[in-house]
Structures are given as structure tokens and as C-alpha cells.
Design an enzyme around this catalytic site. Structure first.
Site, PDB file in Angstrom:
ATOM      1  N   ARG A 102       0.846  -1.179   0.000  1.00 41.46           N
ATOM      2  CA  ARG A 102       0.000   0.000   0.000  1.00 41.46           C
ATOM      3  C   ARG A 102       0.884   1.232   0.000  1.00 41.46           C
ATOM      4  O   ARG A 102       1.735   1.384   0.879  1.00 41.46           O
ATOM      5  CB  ARG A 102      -0.905  -0.012   1.240  1.00 41.46           C
ATOM      6  CG  ARG A 102      -1.971   1.044   1.175  1.00 41.46           C
ATOM      7  CD  ARG A 102      -2.973   0.891   2.286  1.00 41.46           C
ATOM      8  NE  ARG A 102      -2.436   1.150   3.610  1.00 41.46           N
ATOM      9  CZ  ARG A 102      -3.165   1.569   4.626  1.00 41.46           C
ATOM     10  NH1 ARG A 102      -4.456   1.726   4.482  1.00 41.46           N
ATOM     11  NH2 ARG A 102      -2.621   1.778   5.800  1.00 41.46           N
ATOM     12  N   THR A 106      -0.811   7.645  -1.278  1.00 43.40           N
ATOM     13  CA  THR A 106      -2.068   7.584  -2.040  1.00 43.40           C
ATOM     14  C   THR A 106      -3.030   6.563  -1.430  1.00 43.40           C
ATOM     15  O   THR A 106      -4.214   6.569  -1.755  1.00 43.40           O
ATOM     16  CB  THR A 106      -1.792   7.151  -3.490  1.00 43.40           C
ATOM     17  OG1 THR A 106      -1.238   5.823  -3.458  1.00 43.40           O
ATOM     18  CG2 THR A 106      -0.802   8.085  -4.165  1.00 43.40           C
ATOM     19  N   ASP A 198       0.088  -1.716  12.407  1.00 40.59           N
ATOM     20  CA  ASP A 198       0.557  -2.241  11.120  1.00 40.59           C
ATOM     21  C   ASP A 198       0.884  -3.724  11.274  1.00 40.59           C
ATOM     22  O   ASP A 198       1.855  -4.093  11.940  1.00 40.59           O
ATOM     23  CB  ASP A 198       1.804  -1.447  10.675  1.00 40.59           C
ATOM     24  CG  ASP A 198       2.200  -1.826   9.249  1.00 40.59           C
ATOM     25  OD1 ASP A 198       2.424  -3.024   8.979  1.00 40.59           O
ATOM     26  OD2 ASP A 198       2.274  -0.934   8.402  1.00 40.59           O
ATOM     27  N   ASP A 201       4.414  -4.969  10.065  1.00 37.90           N
ATOM     28  CA  ASP A 201       5.497  -4.524  10.949  1.00 37.90           C
ATOM     29  C   ASP A 201       5.498  -5.305  12.258  1.00 37.90           C
ATOM     30  O   ASP A 201       6.560  -5.707  12.761  1.00 37.90           O
ATOM     31  CB  ASP A 201       5.368  -3.029  11.241  1.00 37.90           C
ATOM     32  CG  ASP A 201       5.824  -2.183  10.062  1.00 37.90           C
ATOM     33  OD1 ASP A 201       6.457  -2.728   9.143  1.00 37.90           O
ATOM     34  OD2 ASP A 201       5.539  -0.970  10.069  1.00 37.90           O
TER      35      ASP A 201
HETATM   36  C1  PRP Z   1      -1.387  -4.055   4.895  1.00 41.75           C
HETATM   37  C2  PRP Z   1      -2.277  -5.254   5.098  1.00 41.75           C
HETATM   38  C3  PRP Z   1      -3.127  -5.245   3.866  1.00 41.75           C
HETATM   39  C4  PRP Z   1      -3.269  -3.780   3.581  1.00 41.75           C
HETATM   40  C5  PRP Z   1      -4.635  -3.322   4.006  1.00 41.75           C
HETATM   41  O1  PRP Z   1      -0.351  -4.350   4.037  1.00 41.75           O
HETATM   42  O2  PRP Z   1      -1.575  -6.448   5.276  1.00 41.75           O
HETATM   43  O3  PRP Z   1      -2.555  -5.929   2.779  1.00 41.75           O
HETATM   44  O4  PRP Z   1      -2.282  -3.092   4.355  1.00 41.75           O
HETATM   45  O5  PRP Z   1      -4.855  -2.013   3.642  1.00 41.75           O
HETATM   46  P1  PRP Z   1      -5.924  -1.615   2.534  1.00 41.75           P
HETATM   47  O6  PRP Z   1      -7.141  -2.466   2.793  1.00 41.75           O
HETATM   48  O7  PRP Z   1      -6.173  -0.172   2.783  1.00 41.75           O
HETATM   49  O8  PRP Z   1      -5.324  -1.892   1.192  1.00 41.75           O
HETATM   50  P2  PRP Z   1       0.794  -3.267   3.695  1.00 41.75           P
HETATM   51  O9  PRP Z   1       0.446  -2.544   2.426  1.00 41.75           O
HETATM   52  O10 PRP Z   1       1.055  -2.424   4.904  1.00 41.75           O
HETATM   53  O11 PRP Z   1       2.017  -4.167   3.353  1.00 41.75           O
HETATM   54  P3  PRP Z   1       2.809  -5.229   4.310  1.00 41.75           P
HETATM   55  O12 PRP Z   1       1.894  -6.396   4.524  1.00 41.75           O
HETATM   56  O13 PRP Z   1       3.990  -5.567   3.469  1.00 41.75           O
HETATM   57  O14 PRP Z   1       3.175  -4.529   5.587  1.00 41.75           O
HETATM   58  N1  URA Z   2      -2.697  -2.130   7.199  1.00 45.41           N
HETATM   59  C1  URA Z   2      -2.384  -2.520   8.451  1.00 45.41           C
HETATM   60  O1  URA Z   2      -1.448  -3.312   8.650  1.00 45.41           O
HETATM   61  N2  URA Z   2      -3.092  -2.024   9.469  1.00 45.41           N
HETATM   62  C2  URA Z   2      -4.125  -1.173   9.288  1.00 45.41           C
HETATM   63  O2  URA Z   2      -4.759  -0.764  10.279  1.00 45.41           O
HETATM   64  C3  URA Z   2      -4.433  -0.766   7.978  1.00 45.41           C
HETATM   65  C4  URA Z   2      -3.709  -1.281   6.946  1.00 45.41           C
END
Ligand code: PRP
Ligand code: URA
Length: 208
Positions: A102, A106, A198, A201
Site C-alpha cells: 500500500r 495515495t 501495522d 510490521d
Molecule cells: C497491509 C495489510 C493489507 C493492507 C490493508 O499491508 O496487510 O494488505 O495493508 O490495507 P488496505 O485495505 O487499505 O489496502 P501493507 O500494504 O502495509 O504491506 P505489508 O503487509 O507488506 O506490511
Molecule cells: N494495514 C495494516 O497493517 N493495518 C491497518 O490498520 C491498515 C492497513
């Protein structure tokens, strides 16, 4: 499409531990793993079965077996945290991967990796991601998986915002969505409130 909110006591108990900001990486992972097993049981309810003739030590009988192979698709990175738990319950599942990041400015998802087993188009596909926030990542992942031929798809998420559920229902009215817990809303940064922060993380011990 059906949207199912599990509200399962054991999941809610373990999820509360995960939500706590003082819970460390080890306990976060362990609870996600345990929740994944419970979710696997719920998500696979209703998968189609066919009759199969077998012989027990006592007599012949008509048993049941799954019609289709199962393919798990974690959305990288955080979806990886659900894979081991699902595999513990479905040990012969194949695993495809899709990387969606994500863009924090944006809030739009960008695909950076994809690899799927060749049986994707004949399989029951279970896409897993702990967080459904705006729904952008999951929606784009579902679109891309469908383009590669997947037809029988479920999306399983741990925590969802109402906005994410609405986005999936609008963009993918044909899929089943299973959510362990429905939270209140998104904040101005697109994080789920109260959420758990997150997920990627916290799962991998990174902090940005
Ligand atoms: C997080 C989570 C989802 C996304 C959700 O991933 O694991 O995939 O955000 O957000 P959205 O519904 O608004 O798209 P992230 O993009 O943080 O990547 P990561 O899993 O690598 O930390
Ligand atoms: N992605 C995450 O990991 N946590 C949130 O709350 C939203 C998006």
C-alpha cells in the site's frame, strides 16, 4: 457473495492479545498462527464435496472428498502470518503468493510479486490477509487472481473496517468474505480503529 463476521470467543480472546500495543513479536505471531487454524475451520465450511466409494474395516460405504484442490494465497507481507495456521489444518493446500504494497501517500495498492500454482483455475482459492482497511490491496489482489483464471474464491481477513467490507462487496460481489472481527472505522491515515496497528510490521518486527 456472503459476508460472514465470525465473532468467535477464542478468536476474540487471542485477537485482544494481538491488539495490545505491549504484545511483542513472538506472542503476536503465535496468536495469529492459532487464530489462523480457527479461521481455516470456519472458512472451509461449505466447500463442495463429492461421493467416493471406500471400504472400512467393517463394510463398503460412500464417503466424501473435496471436489477441488485448495490454493492458499497470502497477500504479502502480512498474509504470510496466516499461512502456517491454514496449512496445519489443510496440509495438502498449495500456496500462491501475491505481493501488494500500500502506497502510504495515495493509499493505493501496487503489485510487486505474483506466483501461482498451475491448478489455480480449478481450485478453491482462499486469499488471506490479516487486515482489510480501505480494501484496496485485497480488491486489486482479487482482480489479479481472477485474471489468472481463479473462479472459486474466498477472502479471509482477521480485522476489517466497514469501508473495506463495502469496497469488496462492491468490486467483487461474487466472492465470499470471511472476517474474524469487524472494527469501527478507518482513521485519517487509513489505519483500522481500534485495529492492531501495522500487521506486517508487528509480524516481522519492522517499524516503518
Ligand atoms: C497491509 C495489510 C493489507 C493492507 C490493508 O499491508 O496487510 O494488505 O495493508 O490495507 P488496505 O485495505 O487499505 O489496502 P501493507 O500494504 O502495509 O504491506 P505489508 O503487509 O507488506 O506490511
Ligand atoms: N494495514 C495494516 O497493517 N493495518 C491497518 O490498520 C491498515 C492497513
Amino acid at each position: 457473495m456472503a459476508t460472514i463476521i465470525l465473532n468467535h470467543p477464542l478468536i476474540d480472546h487471542k485477537l485482544t492479545i494481538m491488539r495490545d500495543k505491549d504484545t511483542g513479536t513472538k506472542e503476536f505471531r503465535q496468536n495469529l498462527d492459532e487464530i489462523a487454524m480457527l479461521m481455516a475451520y470456519e472458512v472451509t465450511k461449505g466447500l463442495p464435496l463429492k461421493n467416493v466409494e471406500i471400504v472400512t474395516p467393517i463394510c463398503p460405504m460412500t464417503g466424501k472428498e473435496l471436489v477441488r484442490p485448495i490454493v492458499l494465497v497470502p497477500i504479502l507481507r502480512a498474509g504470510l502470518g496466516l499461512v502456517d495456521g491454514f496449512k496445519a489444518i489443510i496440509p495438502n493446500a498449495k500456496v500462491g503468493h501475491i505481493g501488494m504494497a500500500r502506497n502510504e501517500k495515495t493509499l493505493l495498492p501496487e503489485e510487486y510479486y505474483a506466483k501461482f500454482p498451475s491448478c489455480l483455475d480449478q481450485a478453491d482459492v482462499i486469499v488471506v490477509d490479516p487486515m482489510l482497511a480501505t480494501g484496496g490491496s485485497a480488491s486489486a489482489a482479487l482482480t489479479n487472481i481472477k485474471k489468472r483464471g481463479a473462479k472459486y474464491i474466498k477472502l479471509a481477513c482477521l480485522v476489517a473496517a466497514p469501508e473495506g467490507i463495502a469496497a469488496i462487496e462492491k468490486a467483487h460481489p461474487d466472492i465470499d468474505l470471511i472476517v474474524a472481527a469487524l472494527d469501527e472505522k478507518l482513521n485519517e491515515k487509513g489505519y483500522i480503529v481500534p485495529g492492531l496497528g501495522d500487521a506486517g510490521d508487528r509480524l516481522f518486527g519492522t517499524d516503518e
